[in-house]
Each structure stands twice: as structure tokens, then as C-alpha cells.
Enzyme design. Structure first.
Site, PDB file in Angstrom:
ATOM      1  N   GLY A  92       0.788  -1.227   0.000  1.00  0.00           N
ATOM      2  CA  GLY A  92       0.000   0.000   0.000  1.00  0.00           C
ATOM      3  C   GLY A  92       0.820   1.276   0.000  1.00  0.00           C
ATOM      4  O   GLY A  92       0.304   2.348   0.319  1.00  0.00           O
ATOM      5  N   HIS A  97       9.257   7.139  -0.957  1.00  0.00           N
ATOM      6  CA  HIS A  97      10.318   7.668  -0.082  1.00  0.00           C
ATOM      7  C   HIS A  97       9.961   7.136   1.305  1.00  0.00           C
ATOM      8  O   HIS A  97       8.855   7.416   1.809  1.00  0.00           O
ATOM      9  CB  HIS A  97      10.321   9.202  -0.133  1.00  0.00           C
ATOM     10  CG  HIS A  97      11.373   9.867   0.726  1.00  0.00           C
ATOM     11  ND1 HIS A  97      12.292  10.778   0.206  1.00  0.00           N
ATOM     12  CD2 HIS A  97      11.650   9.789   2.046  1.00  0.00           C
ATOM     13  CE1 HIS A  97      13.077  11.215   1.182  1.00  0.00           C
ATOM     14  NE2 HIS A  97      12.703  10.628   2.319  1.00  0.00           N
ATOM     15  N   HIS A  99       8.851   6.226   4.791  1.00  0.00           N
ATOM     16  CA  HIS A  99       8.188   7.046   5.807  1.00  0.00           C
ATOM     17  C   HIS A  99       7.466   6.142   6.789  1.00  0.00           C
ATOM     18  O   HIS A  99       7.002   5.061   6.440  1.00  0.00           O
ATOM     19  CB  HIS A  99       7.212   8.039   5.171  1.00  0.00           C
ATOM     20  CG  HIS A  99       6.229   7.418   4.231  1.00  0.00           C
ATOM     21  ND1 HIS A  99       6.558   7.079   2.938  1.00  0.00           N
ATOM     22  CD2 HIS A  99       4.948   7.051   4.394  1.00  0.00           C
ATOM     23  CE1 HIS A  99       5.505   6.542   2.343  1.00  0.00           C
ATOM     24  NE2 HIS A  99       4.514   6.501   3.196  1.00  0.00           N
TER      25      HIS A  99
HETATM   26  P1  AMP Z   1       1.810   5.629   2.025  1.00  0.00           P
HETATM   27  O1  AMP Z   1       0.469   5.301   1.431  1.00  0.00           O
HETATM   28  O2  AMP Z   1       2.189   4.751   3.170  1.00  0.00           O
HETATM   29  O3  AMP Z   1       2.871   5.730   0.959  1.00  0.00           O
HETATM   30  O4  AMP Z   1       1.637   7.047   2.685  1.00  0.00           O
HETATM   31  C1  AMP Z   1       1.835   8.254   2.021  1.00  0.00           C
HETATM   32  C2  AMP Z   1       1.185   9.314   2.847  1.00  0.00           C
HETATM   33  O5  AMP Z   1       1.707  10.560   2.458  1.00  0.00           O
HETATM   34  C3  AMP Z   1      -0.343   9.393   2.709  1.00  0.00           C
HETATM   35  O6  AMP Z   1      -0.942   9.204   3.976  1.00  0.00           O
HETATM   36  C4  AMP Z   1      -0.568  10.802   2.167  1.00  0.00           C
HETATM   37  O7  AMP Z   1      -1.723  11.391   2.699  1.00  0.00           O
HETATM   38  C5  AMP Z   1       0.688  11.523   2.606  1.00  0.00           C
HETATM   39  N1  AMP Z   1       1.090  12.665   1.813  1.00  0.00           N
HETATM   40  C6  AMP Z   1       1.242  12.717   0.464  1.00  0.00           C
HETATM   41  N2  AMP Z   1       1.675  13.927   0.083  1.00  0.00           N
HETATM   42  C7  AMP Z   1       1.802  14.648   1.222  1.00  0.00           C
HETATM   43  C8  AMP Z   1       2.199  15.997   1.505  1.00  0.00           C
HETATM   44  N3  AMP Z   1       2.556  16.841   0.530  1.00  0.00           N
HETATM   45  N4  AMP Z   1       2.202  16.413   2.794  1.00  0.00           N
HETATM   46  C9  AMP Z   1       1.838  15.566   3.778  1.00  0.00           C
HETATM   47  N5  AMP Z   1       1.456  14.295   3.585  1.00  0.00           N
HETATM   48  C10 AMP Z   1       1.427  13.853   2.326  1.00  0.00           C
END
Ligand code: AMP
Length: 113
Positions: A92, A97, A99
Site C-alpha cells: 500500500g 520515499h 516514511h
Molecule cells: P503511504 O500510502 O504509506 O505511501 O503514505 C503516504 C502518505 O503521504 C499518505 O498518507 C498521504 O496522505 C501523505 N502525503 C502525500 N503527500 C503529502 C504531503 N505533501 N504532505 C503531507 N502528507 C502527504
């Protein structure tokens, strides 16, 4: 990684408010929170996913978990919290990057979808 949104955030190019920053990591609130507290903690260095970590990154990951614990305390998540890392397509992961999500402030359920 000039096209990576989290690299841009980490470099301060997006004007994102940091809840925490040091030479290795930054933490900021998720754009689309799924819990009252939803914070992302990322390394400044571009690491695509957990699948790309090496033993050289062991200290970094330990450091990240310490940062998460301190943030959980600051956010008063004394009733508990969840740390999530999504890796790869079936995991998912949508941002390529590394996180870690810190989720809390409500009852979280298991298993995830
Ligand atoms: P994942 O699905 O584990 O890759 O999580 C990526 C997360 O990044 C999601 O929960 C998004 O809502 C969040 N996200 C994407 N772009 C940004 C942004 N510019 N600032 C803060 N959160 C973000």
C-alpha cells in the site's frame, strides 16, 4: 531525487511545518489524516522503501523510532499509538520515499485492510 515530493518537503521547499527536524529526519502532519494524530516521520536521505534498507541504516531506524516515541509523548498518546510502514505495491505504499506513520488519538482496529 528532484521529483520526490518527500525529498522536497525534507529540503524545506514545500513550506511544510515541521513538528521535528534534525540532521537525519523530519516529521510533519499527514495531508490526509486518518486519525486525530497522523504524523509522518521520514529520513532526509532518499530511501525508496523499507525494502531498500541496509545494515548501514540500522542506527537511522533506531533513531526514527526514538523520534516517534518522543512525538507520541508530545501528542499525549499515552493510551497507545500505532507505527505503520507501507512497503511496495501490495503493502500500500503510495509515496516512494521511506516514511513511518504515527497514528493515534482514537481506538485503532486490527487487522488493517
Ligand atoms: P503511504 O500510502 O504509506 O505511501 O503514505 C503516504 C502518505 O503521504 C499518505 O498518507 C498521504 O496522505 C501523505 N502525503 C502525500 N503527500 C503529502 C504531503 N505533501 N504532505 C503531507 N502528507 C502527504
Amino acid at each position: 531525487m528532484s521529483e520526490c515530493i518527500f525529498c522536497k518537503i525534507a529540503a524545506g521547499e514545500m513550506g511544510t511545518e515541521f513538528l521535528y527536524e534534525d540532521d537525519q529526519v523530519v516529521a510533519f502532519r499527514d495531508l490526509n489524516p486518518v486519525a486525530p494524530v497522523h504524523i509522518l516521520v521520514i529520513p532526509k536521505r532518499h530511501i525508496p522503501s523499507a525494502n531498500d534498507l541496509t545494515e548501514d541504516d540500522n542506527d537511522l531506524i533506531g533513531h526514527i523510532f526514538g523520534v516517534i516515541r518522543n512525538l507520541a509523548q508530545k501528542e499525549n498518546l499515552d493510551q497507545g499509538f500505532r507505527i505503520v510502514n507501507n512497503s511496495g505495491r501490495e503493502g500500500g505504499q503510495t509515496v516512494q520515499h521511506l516514511h513511518f506513520h504515527l497514528l493515534g488519538g482514537r481506538q485503532l482496529h486490527w487487522p488493517p485492510g
